[in-house]
Enzyme design. Structure first.
Site, PDB file in Angstrom:
ATOM      1  N   ASP A 468       0.860  -1.176   0.000  1.00 26.34           N
ATOM      2  CA  ASP A 468       0.000   0.000   0.000  1.00 26.34           C
ATOM      3  C   ASP A 468       0.901   1.232   0.000  1.00 26.34           C
ATOM      4  O   ASP A 468       1.623   1.484   0.977  1.00 26.34           O
ATOM      5  CB  ASP A 468      -0.901  -0.032   1.241  1.00 26.34           C
ATOM      6  CG  ASP A 468      -1.937   1.076   1.257  1.00 26.34           C
ATOM      7  OD1 ASP A 468      -1.758   2.076   0.534  1.00 26.34           O
ATOM      8  OD2 ASP A 468      -2.925   0.951   2.011  1.00 26.34           O
ATOM      9  N   HIS A 469       0.851   2.013  -1.076  1.00 29.68           N
ATOM     10  CA  HIS A 469       1.751   3.153  -1.205  1.00 29.68           C
ATOM     11  C   HIS A 469       1.421   4.261  -0.217  1.00 29.68           C
ATOM     12  O   HIS A 469       2.197   5.223  -0.072  1.00 29.68           O
ATOM     13  CB  HIS A 469       1.704   3.699  -2.635  1.00 29.68           C
ATOM     14  CG  HIS A 469       3.064   3.995  -3.194  1.00 29.68           C
ATOM     15  ND1 HIS A 469       4.008   4.715  -2.509  1.00 29.68           N
ATOM     16  CD2 HIS A 469       3.642   3.668  -4.377  1.00 29.68           C
ATOM     17  CE1 HIS A 469       5.101   4.826  -3.247  1.00 29.68           C
ATOM     18  NE2 HIS A 469       4.909   4.188  -4.384  1.00 29.68           N
ATOM     19  N   ARG A 470       0.297   4.165   0.479  1.00 31.57           N
ATOM     20  CA  ARG A 470      -0.022   5.169   1.493  1.00 31.57           C
ATOM     21  C   ARG A 470       0.802   4.976   2.763  1.00 31.57           C
ATOM     22  O   ARG A 470       1.054   5.954   3.485  1.00 31.57           O
ATOM     23  CB  ARG A 470      -1.514   5.108   1.848  1.00 31.57           C
ATOM     24  CG  ARG A 470      -2.450   5.427   0.700  1.00 31.57           C
ATOM     25  CD  ARG A 470      -3.897   5.180   1.100  1.00 31.57           C
ATOM     26  NE  ARG A 470      -4.142   3.775   1.412  1.00 31.57           N
ATOM     27  CZ  ARG A 470      -5.320   3.292   1.805  1.00 31.57           C
ATOM     28  NH1 ARG A 470      -6.364   4.126   1.948  1.00 31.57           N
ATOM     29  NH2 ARG A 470      -5.469   2.005   2.067  1.00 31.57           N
TER      30      ARG A 470
END
Length: 498
Positions: A468-470
């Site tokens: 998850d790039h968040r």
């Protein structure tokens, strides 16, 4: 006094609101004991048996197999206090008058003792899949059961979470003792269900599993044989009409085709429910909510395989159970997550916060007859490779038999996906929502590899990390994946964290 009580589908926990009836374990007229399983249901999490809190005679069932019911919907009704009357009526007047004292209900033995030990029931129930034919069942006179129901209507006795309902006036069946050939050797409820859907008599099949166990492959083979036989019969029936068939139009040919051929042109519709529906919802939500990215690397697993072989070859008091490659990779993941805790997290979208989790509950993808499930190894960060391997083996066996509980399928913080067992090298897995990352492992196979400056054949595996790039950027994800690859190539690196 007898009373007819209604048993409703209970709350199965984990936020589940509905369940599908997979298999009834009792028939109308059967005598059930308190807490006896009466129905097998499938939820979005697992397949479970539901016990009935009442003991007595089953007077009605609500819902056929394959029906979805919401929590709180009626499942069945039980005439409490009528079990002795129902079981006693199963014998004819002539047989009861000529029976010996040892089998007489008034003697305290035989059916009488059975009533004492099983909540008033002297009947031996024939379970699902046994060899007892329907012709060997005896009928109870309806007036006997109606009398018990009438007493229940006028008694008015209060019962917690139960209500008096009207019993059916149809004849009720009570099964005799099972015949000598015993139960059909089938473990999987899905195999039984598949056989029912295609009218396959399990008693006529010879199982190919251990001790004659009937497997899904045996049922599939029987289905194919039945279809081929039906097709051959249809072709034989059409042989005299070849000339007319040649001159017929395509629409007429479809109309003249057997039912199986005509149905083949109709698209099949499969409901997305149960485990399949839950997987679909979770994957769709993952793709919708999580901005994922994937990075991958090839690693030389030759040393890891050699270490595993040495561990499993050890003998003596210190030797333990065999350790699988998946267990070693799982232990490597827990060490990597200790170094990169950003990936052992979830995102609270409403609060716009990243929640880093204190412990690692490691999920692993397992393909079963019911579909893809992800059992969870609790507190994997506190376990060694041997302990993780034993827990993976235990959960895998429960998954294959459909006995995983909802609690064993939820609460994961990171997932390990070994798709190499399907013979593929790489993949870009979808994150198991609401987790933040998943490590994918391809097959380990011999490949040309530059080792110590020379070309050699080595055992190579592709590792892929979807994250998850968040919760992190590529540097963190790359560092995690590189550490895992280093431990695979040089298992001694892992010793630093043990």
């Amino acid at each position: 006094m007898a009373q007819v009580l209604e048993f409703k589908l209970p709350d199965l926990g984990e936020g589940l609101t509905e369940a599908e009836i997979v298999r009834w374990l009792v028939e109308v007229g059967d005598v059930v004991a308190i807490d006896q399983p009466v129905v097998e249901v499938e939820t979005a999490k697992a397949m479970v048996e539901v016990p009935c809190p009442y003991g007595g005679v089953v007077t009605a069932r609500f819902g056929e197999e394959g029906t979805e019911l919401p929590v709180g919907a009626p499942l069945l009704t039980v005439a409490v206090g009528a079990s002795e009357r129902a079981s006693g009526s199963a014998a004819s007047p002539s047989s009861s008058s000529s029976s010996s004292p040892s089998s007489s209900p008034s003697s305290g033995k035989g059916s009488g003792s059975g009533a004492e030990s099983s909540g008033g029931s002297g009947n031996v129930l024939v379970g699902y899949g046994t060899g007892a034919p329907a012709a060997r069942r005896r009928r109870i006179r309806p007036d006997r059961l109606d009398r018990a129901v009438a007493e229940a209507r006028v008694s008015g006795a209060p019962v917690v979470e139960a209500q008096v309902v009207e019993a059916p006036v149809a004849e009720v069946l009570v099964a005799e003792a099972p015949v000598s050939n015993g139960p059909v050797p089938v473990v999987s409820p899905l195999v039984r269900r598949l056989a029912r859907q295609h009218d396959i008599d399990l008693r006529r099949l010879a199982g190919s599993g251990p001790d004659g166990l009937i497997l899904r492959a045996d049922v599939d083979r029987a289905i194919r044989t039945a279809e081929e036989t039906a097709a051959a019969t249809a072709r034989a029936a059409q042989a005299p009409d070849r000339s007319r068939a040649k001159s017929s139009t395509p629409s007429a040919a479809v109309a003249a085709a057997p039912n199986g051929a005509a149905a083949a042109v109709v698209a099949e519709r499969i409901p997305l429910r149960g485990v399949r529906g839950a997987v679909a919802d979770k994957l769709s939500r993952s793709r919708t909510e999580i901005p994922d990215a994937t990075c991958w690397v090839d690693a030389d697993a030759t040393e890891l395989m050699a270490v595993r072989a040495a561990m499993n070859a050890a003998t003596g008091p210190s030797a333990g159970p065999k350790v699988s490659v998946l267990a070693l990779l799982a232990r490597i993941c827990t060490a990597a997550l200790a170094r990169f805790p950003e990936l052992n997290a979830t995102v609270d979208t409403e609060a716009r916060e990243i929640v880093r989790l204190p412990g690692v509950h490691l999920g692993f993808a397992a393909q079963t007859e019911r579909g893809l499930v992800v059992p969870v190894v609790r507190d994997a960060h506190t376990r060694n490779a041997e302990s993780i391997g034993a827990e993976i083996a235990r959960l895998t066996e429960l998954a294959r038999t459909g006995k995983l509980s909802p609690a064993q399928l939820t609460g994961g913080t990171f997932t390990l996906n070994n798709y190499g067992v399907f013979g593929v090298d790489g993949s870009t897995p979808i994150i198991n929502h609401p987790e933040a990352a998943m490590l994918g492992v391809g097959r380990i196979m011999p490949k040309p590899w530059v080792h110590q400056g020379e070309l050699a054949v080595r055992q190579v595996v592709q590792l892929s990390l979807t994250f998850d790039h968040r919760v992190c950027d590529g540097g963190t994800a790359g560092g995690f994946l590189r550490y895992v690859a280093d431990c695979v190539e040089q298992p001694a690196v892992l010793l630093r964290t043990l």
